[in-house]
Design a protein around this motif. Sequence first.
Motif, PDB file in Angstrom:
ATOM      1  N   GLY C 299      48.185  12.639  29.732  1.00  0.00           N
ATOM      2  CA  GLY C 299      48.979  13.138  30.840  1.00  0.00           C
ATOM      3  C   GLY C 299      50.320  13.704  30.413  1.00  0.00           C
ATOM      4  N   ALA C 300      50.442  14.082  29.145  1.00  0.00           N
ATOM      5  CA  ALA C 300      51.706  14.660  28.687  1.00  0.00           C
ATOM      6  C   ALA C 300      51.818  16.133  29.065  1.00  0.00           C
ATOM      7  CB  ALA C 300      51.834  14.502  27.178  1.00  0.00           C
ATOM      8  N   GLY C 301      50.703  16.722  29.511  1.00  0.00           N
ATOM      9  CA  GLY C 301      50.736  18.116  29.934  1.00  0.00           C
ATOM     10  C   GLY C 301      50.260  19.087  28.861  1.00  0.00           C
ATOM     11  N   ARG C 302      49.578  18.571  27.849  1.00  0.00           N
ATOM     12  CA  ARG C 302      49.126  19.464  26.774  1.00  0.00           C
ATOM     13  C   ARG C 302      47.987  20.362  27.243  1.00  0.00           C
ATOM     14  NH1 ARG C 302      47.365  14.946  23.020  1.00  0.00           N
ATOM     15  NH2 ARG C 302      46.928  14.125  25.084  1.00  0.00           N
ATOM     16  N   THR C 303      46.984  19.721  27.875  1.00  0.00           N
ATOM     17  CA  THR C 303      45.861  20.513  28.380  1.00  0.00           C
ATOM     18  C   THR C 303      46.338  21.515  29.417  1.00  0.00           C
ATOM     19  OG1 THR C 303      44.308  18.735  27.962  1.00  0.00           O
ATOM     20  CG2 THR C 303      43.665  20.362  29.599  1.00  0.00           C
ATOM     21  N   GLU C 304      47.266  21.069  30.263  1.00  0.00           N
ATOM     22  CA  GLU C 304      47.782  21.954  31.308  1.00  0.00           C
ATOM     23  C   GLU C 304      48.496  23.147  30.683  1.00  0.00           C
ATOM     24  OE1 GLU C 304      47.943  18.756  31.219  1.00  0.00           O
ATOM     25  OE2 GLU C 304      47.252  17.943  33.135  1.00  0.00           O
ATOM     26  N   THR C 305      49.232  22.906  29.595  1.00  0.00           N
ATOM     27  CA  THR C 305      49.900  24.004  28.897  1.00  0.00           C
ATOM     28  C   THR C 305      48.867  25.004  28.386  1.00  0.00           C
ATOM     29  OG1 THR C 305      51.618  22.473  28.204  1.00  0.00           O
ATOM     30  CG2 THR C 305      51.500  24.572  27.037  1.00  0.00           C
ATOM     31  N   ALA C 306      47.819  24.463  27.766  1.00  0.00           N
ATOM     32  CA  ALA C 306      46.795  25.339  27.216  1.00  0.00           C
ATOM     33  C   ALA C 306      46.129  26.144  28.314  1.00  0.00           C
ATOM     34  CB  ALA C 306      45.753  24.509  26.463  1.00  0.00           C
ATOM     35  N   ARG C 307      45.828  25.471  29.431  1.00  0.00           N
ATOM     36  CA  ARG C 307      45.148  26.164  30.523  1.00  0.00           C
ATOM     37  C   ARG C 307      46.032  27.241  31.144  1.00  0.00           C
ATOM     38  NH1 ARG C 307      40.412  24.034  33.045  1.00  0.00           N
ATOM     39  NH2 ARG C 307      41.145  24.983  34.961  1.00  0.00           N
ATOM     40  N   ALA C 308      47.327  26.944  31.264  1.00  0.00           N
ATOM     41  CA  ALA C 308      48.236  27.940  31.824  1.00  0.00           C
ATOM     42  C   ALA C 308      48.357  29.132  30.881  1.00  0.00           C
ATOM     43  CB  ALA C 308      49.606  27.323  32.077  1.00  0.00           C
ATOM     44  N   LEU C 309      48.452  28.831  29.582  1.00  0.00           N
ATOM     45  CA  LEU C 309      48.534  29.890  28.580  1.00  0.00           C
ATOM     46  C   LEU C 309      47.293  30.767  28.621  1.00  0.00           C
ATOM     47  CD1 LEU C 309      49.418  31.235  25.873  1.00  0.00           C
ATOM     48  CD2 LEU C 309      48.536  29.238  24.694  1.00  0.00           C
ATOM     49  N   PHE C 310      46.144  30.127  28.840  1.00  0.00           N
ATOM     50  CA  PHE C 310      44.864  30.821  28.826  1.00  0.00           C
ATOM     51  C   PHE C 310      44.577  31.523  30.153  1.00  0.00           C
ATOM     52  CE2 PHE C 310      40.098  30.716  28.831  1.00  0.00           C
ATOM     53  CZ  PHE C 310      39.914  31.504  27.717  1.00  0.00           C
ATOM     54  N   GLY C 311      45.442  31.283  31.143  1.00  0.00           N
ATOM     55  CA  GLY C 311      45.232  31.927  32.442  1.00  0.00           C
ATOM     56  C   GLY C 311      44.231  31.211  33.326  1.00  0.00           C
ATOM     57  N   ALA C 312      43.814  30.018  32.901  1.00  0.00           N
ATOM     58  CA  ALA C 312      42.825  29.288  33.699  1.00  0.00           C
ATOM     59  C   ALA C 312      43.454  28.702  34.953  1.00  0.00           C
ATOM     60  CB  ALA C 312      42.189  28.179  32.863  1.00  0.00           C
ATOM     61  N   ASP C 313      44.724  28.335  34.864  1.00  0.00           N
ATOM     62  CA  ASP C 313      45.467  27.879  36.035  1.00  0.00           C
ATOM     63  C   ASP C 313      46.651  28.821  36.233  1.00  0.00           C
ATOM     64  OD1 ASP C 313      43.838  25.691  36.376  1.00  0.00           O
ATOM     65  OD2 ASP C 313      45.023  24.453  35.012  1.00  0.00           O
ATOM     66  N   PRO C 314      47.096  28.976  37.462  1.00  0.00           N
ATOM     67  CA  PRO C 314      48.233  29.869  37.690  1.00  0.00           C
ATOM     68  C   PRO C 314      49.515  29.302  37.083  1.00  0.00           C
ATOM     69  CG  PRO C 314      47.612  28.721  39.712  1.00  0.00           C
ATOM     70  CD  PRO C 314      46.575  28.411  38.700  1.00  0.00           C
ATOM     71  N   LYS C 315      50.375  30.173  36.578  1.00  0.00           N
ATOM     72  CA  LYS C 315      51.664  29.719  36.060  1.00  0.00           C
ATOM     73  C   LYS C 315      52.779  30.325  36.915  1.00  0.00           C
ATOM     74  CE  LYS C 315      52.044  33.320  32.496  1.00  0.00           C
ATOM     75  NZ  LYS C 315      50.704  33.909  32.411  1.00  0.00           N
ATOM     76  N   MET C 471      44.956  17.196  10.329  1.00  0.00           N
ATOM     77  CA  MET C 471      44.621  18.600  10.490  1.00  0.00           C
ATOM     78  C   MET C 471      45.825  19.536  10.593  1.00  0.00           C
ATOM     79  SD  MET C 471      41.401  18.572  10.382  1.00  0.00           S
ATOM     80  CE  MET C 471      41.216  20.308  10.715  1.00  0.00           C
ATOM     81  N   SER C 472      46.928  19.068  11.196  1.00  0.00           N
ATOM     82  CA  SER C 472      47.977  20.004  11.594  1.00  0.00           C
ATOM     83  C   SER C 472      48.832  20.477  10.421  1.00  0.00           C
ATOM     84  CB  SER C 472      48.895  19.344  12.618  1.00  0.00           C
ATOM     85  OG  SER C 472      48.143  18.655  13.576  1.00  0.00           O
ATOM     86  N   ASP C 473      49.323  21.703  10.532  1.00  0.00           N
ATOM     87  CA  ASP C 473      50.354  22.184   9.629  1.00  0.00           C
ATOM     88  C   ASP C 473      51.729  21.907  10.221  1.00  0.00           C
ATOM     89  OD1 ASP C 473      48.654  23.405   7.649  1.00  0.00           O
ATOM     90  OD2 ASP C 473      48.125  24.818   9.234  1.00  0.00           O
ATOM     91  N   ARG C 474      51.743  21.891  11.551  1.00  0.00           N
ATOM     92  CA  ARG C 474      52.968  21.661  12.271  1.00  0.00           C
ATOM     93  C   ARG C 474      52.560  20.955  13.552  1.00  0.00           C
ATOM     94  NH1 ARG C 474      56.132  25.555  14.950  1.00  0.00           N
ATOM     95  NH2 ARG C 474      54.337  26.905  14.708  1.00  0.00           N
ATOM     96  N   ILE C 475      53.440  20.137  14.103  1.00  0.00           N
ATOM     97  CA  ILE C 475      53.052  19.363  15.271  1.00  0.00           C
ATOM     98  C   ILE C 475      54.059  19.567  16.390  1.00  0.00           C
ATOM     99  CG2 ILE C 475      52.577  17.052  16.171  1.00  0.00           C
ATOM    100  CD1 ILE C 475      52.147  16.399  13.031  1.00  0.00           C
ATOM    101  N   VAL C 476      53.554  19.929  17.563  1.00  0.00           N
ATOM    102  CA  VAL C 476      54.390  20.001  18.754  1.00  0.00           C
ATOM    103  C   VAL C 476      54.099  18.738  19.553  1.00  0.00           C
ATOM    104  CG1 VAL C 476      54.701  21.151  20.979  1.00  0.00           C
ATOM    105  CG2 VAL C 476      54.506  22.499  18.882  1.00  0.00           C
ATOM    106  N   ILE C 477      55.150  18.067  19.995  1.00  0.00           N
ATOM    107  CA  ILE C 477      54.936  16.845  20.758  1.00  0.00           C
ATOM    108  C   ILE C 477      55.383  17.058  22.182  1.00  0.00           C
ATOM    109  CG2 ILE C 477      55.446  14.377  20.918  1.00  0.00           C
ATOM    110  CD1 ILE C 477      56.239  15.577  17.679  1.00  0.00           C
ATOM    111  N   MET C 478      54.565  16.626  23.103  1.00  0.00           N
ATOM    112  CA  MET C 478      54.909  16.780  24.514  1.00  0.00           C
ATOM    113  C   MET C 478      54.966  15.426  25.189  1.00  0.00           C
ATOM    114  SD  MET C 478      52.916  20.134  25.901  1.00  0.00           S
ATOM    115  CE  MET C 478      53.725  19.994  27.494  1.00  0.00           C
ATOM    116  N   CYS C 479      55.759  15.390  26.250  1.00  0.00           N
ATOM    117  CA  CYS C 479      55.844  14.174  27.031  1.00  0.00           C
ATOM    118  C   CYS C 479      56.162  14.549  28.464  1.00  0.00           C
ATOM    119  CB  CYS C 479      56.930  13.274  26.460  1.00  0.00           C
ATOM    120  SG  CYS C 479      57.144  11.792  27.425  1.00  0.00           S
TER     121      CYS C 479
END
Lengths: 365, 325, 506
Positions: C299-315, C471-479
């Motif tokens: 529930g940190a909003g990672r999936t939501e970020t991806a979906r908004a970026l992808f246009g799956a949900d409105p931003k 796996m990561s080269d760089r890590i973004v952390i969300m909360c």
Amino acid sequence: MNGNVGALLCCFSGVDGTSRGFFERKQSAKSNLDPVGGKKLEKIKQNPIIKKLGFNRIILFLILLLMYAVFSSVVKGFASMDRILSILNYVYFLGFLALGVTFVIATGGIDFSIGPVMFCCALMAGYTLNNYGMPVILCILMSILIGFLFGMFNGYLVAFVGVPPFIVSMASMNIAKGLGSVFTKTQSVSWPQAADEAGKGWYRNLVKYNGIPTGLILFAIAVVILFIVMNNTQAGRYILCLGSNKEAVRLSGVNVKKWQMSAYVICGLLVGIAAVFFVGAYTTVQPGLGDTYNNEAIASCVMGGTSMVGGLASIGGTVIGVFVISLLQEGIMALRMTKEVQMIITGLIVIIFVYADVSARRRKN
Amino acid sequence: MTKKKSIFTQEVIVGIIVIALYFIFRGISADFGKYTTFLTLTDISYYYVLMAIGVAFPLITGGVDLSIGTGLICYALAGGYLIRAFSWPTGLAILVSILFGVAIGLANGVLVSIMGLPPFLATLCTCMITRGLGSVVTGSFAVPWPTAKQDNGWFHAIFKMTIVTADGKMKFPLGLVWIILLMLVMQFVLAHTRFGRYTIAIGSNKEAAILSGINVKFYHVMVYAVSGLFAGLASIAYAAYVPTVQPGTGAGMELDAIGGAIVGGVSASGGYGTIYGTVLGAYVIMLLKQGLPYIGLNANMQQIITGFVLIGAVVIDIIKRRAIR
Amino acid sequence: MGDVNLNKADDVILTMKGIDKSFPGVHALDHVDLELRRGEVHALMGENGAGKSTLMKVLTGIYTKDSGSIWYEGREVEFHNTHEAQEAGIVIVHQELNMVGDLTVAQNIFIGREFKKGIMIDDKKMIRESRKLFDELKIDIDPKAKMSDLTVGKQQMCEIAKAISHKAKVIIFDEPSAALTEKEIEDLFSIIRDLRAQNLGIIYISHRMDEIKVITDRVTVMRDGAYVGTLITDQCTKEDIINMMVGRVIYEDPKTKSAVPADAPVVLKVEHLNAGKMVQDVSFELHKGEILGFSGLMGAGRTETARALFGADPKQSGDIYINGEKVEINSPEDAVKHGIGYLSEDRKRFGIVVQKSITENSTLATLDQYMSGMFINKAEERKITERYIDELSTKTPGPDQLVVNLSGGNQQKVVIAKWLVRNCDILIFDEPTRGIDVGAKNEIYKLMNRLAAEGKSIIMISSEMTEILRMSDRIVIMCEGRKTGEIRIEEATQEAIMDKATRDIK
């Protein structure tokens, strides 16, 4: 003649290998649960002929043959050319309706405005023909155009506005009935009766020419085209996929609204064509009717293995279903029973087929 | 959590529309204002409203019952046939009609709830079957129920009572009282009994209802039984209104009833609805149906208007829900 | 928490012995044992798909076990549905909320066992009782509020209140804290302590190691559907538990150095992305050939970020630049056009069309390229599908196989193939290994590394810390809908990430 029809049917179901009917799915469900018995069934499934035809369609086809045999033995003179032509008359328009609604059901939707819309097309075009003297060819195009517009209307509301298909078809059923009645001032409309009437009657040759069922040829061509549309074009592919999982298709970057709407548009076009074949066979149309044909068209689809949940559709199956219903209606008439008896039987058959589909799915999950 | 509850719920708006429609028609047509017209209107309205009340329950579960229209005719035919052919007492025939309705309703419930058929398809099948059964029972003949003047025609008085006043005889639409009573009872059932609560729960989140240990299958069957029961009741109201019951008719009546419920605020996807909204919605459809000829429009225009009203109602619902999100 | 007498074996309230359960193609539970005592909080741990939820579903009668026995209060029992289990006093607080949104809080709490007054439901009494419950639990919820109007955290509290109101003897908490705020979690813990003091048996399923240490008495660990062992919480360390959960070394292979050159061009730049509560002012950059990990709690909003970026949900707002150029993405169609592919966390719902063949799924995003005129070129389609079946070593009899018959890992490969066929340069992997068995997991990792090496840029959302670190080269952390940090792999430690992932929780 019957043999020819049979061979043709065989060919329809034979080429349709992509979609699967419920009997086949039942098999694969079992094979998952029971690895030992599954191997045997796997063997049957791998049989290329059975795989291509689909179990349910084979069974439905056998039912069709059995029905024909029973009616022929019970009713004197049932196996005559006249009877066959009469059955075919029913097959044409019901076939176009059922094929149309197959596309809609494949998306997981439903359209039970098709019967009244067909009547609306036939009424409005026929009224224009009789009262404004428009050439027959234009009237035919007008009929198809009206069907198309209804398809656009239904499709837009379902796909773009998000109104449940059931409500949309309820509304457009009302609208079609009302429009047909208002346009014709609640009078029945007769298209030209005689095929030899100069410049007007030729449209009847679309159905029958010198005793040759030309309609069957046209219908066969339409079936082949629609089979290709369903299985070999983008529209068909997306319609089937979005019926199965709309969200996955959307997230693949596909404009699902457009393709969902296209199913209704295809359906509308075919309903307009069905109207032409209806008047070609029966010439007279009455306003305010047409509901029973919805039921029969939907019943044909469901029998043929098109799933009400969407995603699985079989053009070949629908065609066999249409023949079953048409034969049933002719047979019931020949037995001097009412249309109502036919409805009871159709209703029961559909319940059995849908239940088989539902329980096969349930076993799988 | 701030709560914005407008008093202009769909039910209130529909109520206003009913009153507005009535007075608009009255204003345009002098005939429409007559008391006899009012009586005819109420007579016709009973069976529509009864059907609508019944079908509201399947609709709230997210299902539908398409068999009520043809069913109504079937039950009326069966009851009338028993009176005509076997001289059954009217009371018993009425009971049979109602029970017939309940039986078909139960059959629908079993098909949907136990056998898992899609409601739309299951009830489409029973729609075909009841349509056929009605004709088979009566041998395809039209069946007249006893008229109001006959001895065994007492049931007419349930809906229209003759009152003797100082000015002479006067007809009173007693049916309206029953309708209002039934509306209150069924609204109470929906809002304050287990059956009603579970009806909403099934429509809102069936899985949760199952996990809460509710016998969802049973209640789901009962939902359709209620719909059947009201179709049975409607068949009596129909018999009291028409001189003869014609076999093979009835298709399409269910759509007016369903349309009424939807216009009255029952959610097309289930989970919400009120019975008073349903009744008011049914009256909107009914007024359109009966009122248009009075103002010089083709009666069939009603069908077209109904179609658009229906879509309008659902679209408003969709827009409202989007706004909340 | 040593205040429980762990030697009193006669205090056992529930024993599950040798529970076995198979689904088609999956051996979900392999002779699992579990023992629960009165007055104990017993943690059930294991990675995603270890079989915890399945075990609990067997216990509460949602699934029927294939073999094994359940002993409850000294008797062998078998529940056929949740209702029977509830009657007996075993109640589950579900991970997914099971609430009827259109009913009120009180109506939900007493659903299925309403108080009656004649034929009427006694709503007033239900409201009174609900109030009492909430008072006991010291939570502030209006019993008359409509359930769908509450926040997820409050709904969760209602669920707990409902479970408690059942006069339960055993309560199962299935990841109760996932949706709760820190304050709510504290409330929850005090409730659990009260319940334990009342001698109830509590099964607590959670992924949060700290919570386990704080609240539980014993820990039973499961792995891949099998019972691994039971430990006394006080006598073991975090590492002990992790070792039992993981039990293998293949994950212990963290990347130590980024493979991406410092001057790699930026292929994707997201600036001030806003979409609802779950995505607030998120900005980040993605370099060519990079695997950018997105870490955070549930529930940190990672999936939501991806979906908004992808246009799956409105931003609501935000700018997206691809290769330096500003682009408009308002639908998945736009995103795909710009070369972005999205692999959803929920494959079955959003990734694949299960009833269709591998071929049909593989070309779902690219059908335009396989048309000859109006018709689908089925031969070409088959060829490309076969190529990717080979390349990704998807295990299948052939391209006509229905996807529903494939295992999770192979289904995931089909989704990957779909985007590779499309030749997407930017791939968003949302929980790429969820529900996938160990061997297949490794293959997916190899594949991702190969794709990155080939110059694809990858955003990887993952809830598994080891996966992120590996796996990561760089890590973004969300909360809680905000980006709270960005760490290069060289500096990344579990502690550093967890610190940022929980920073905003008060």
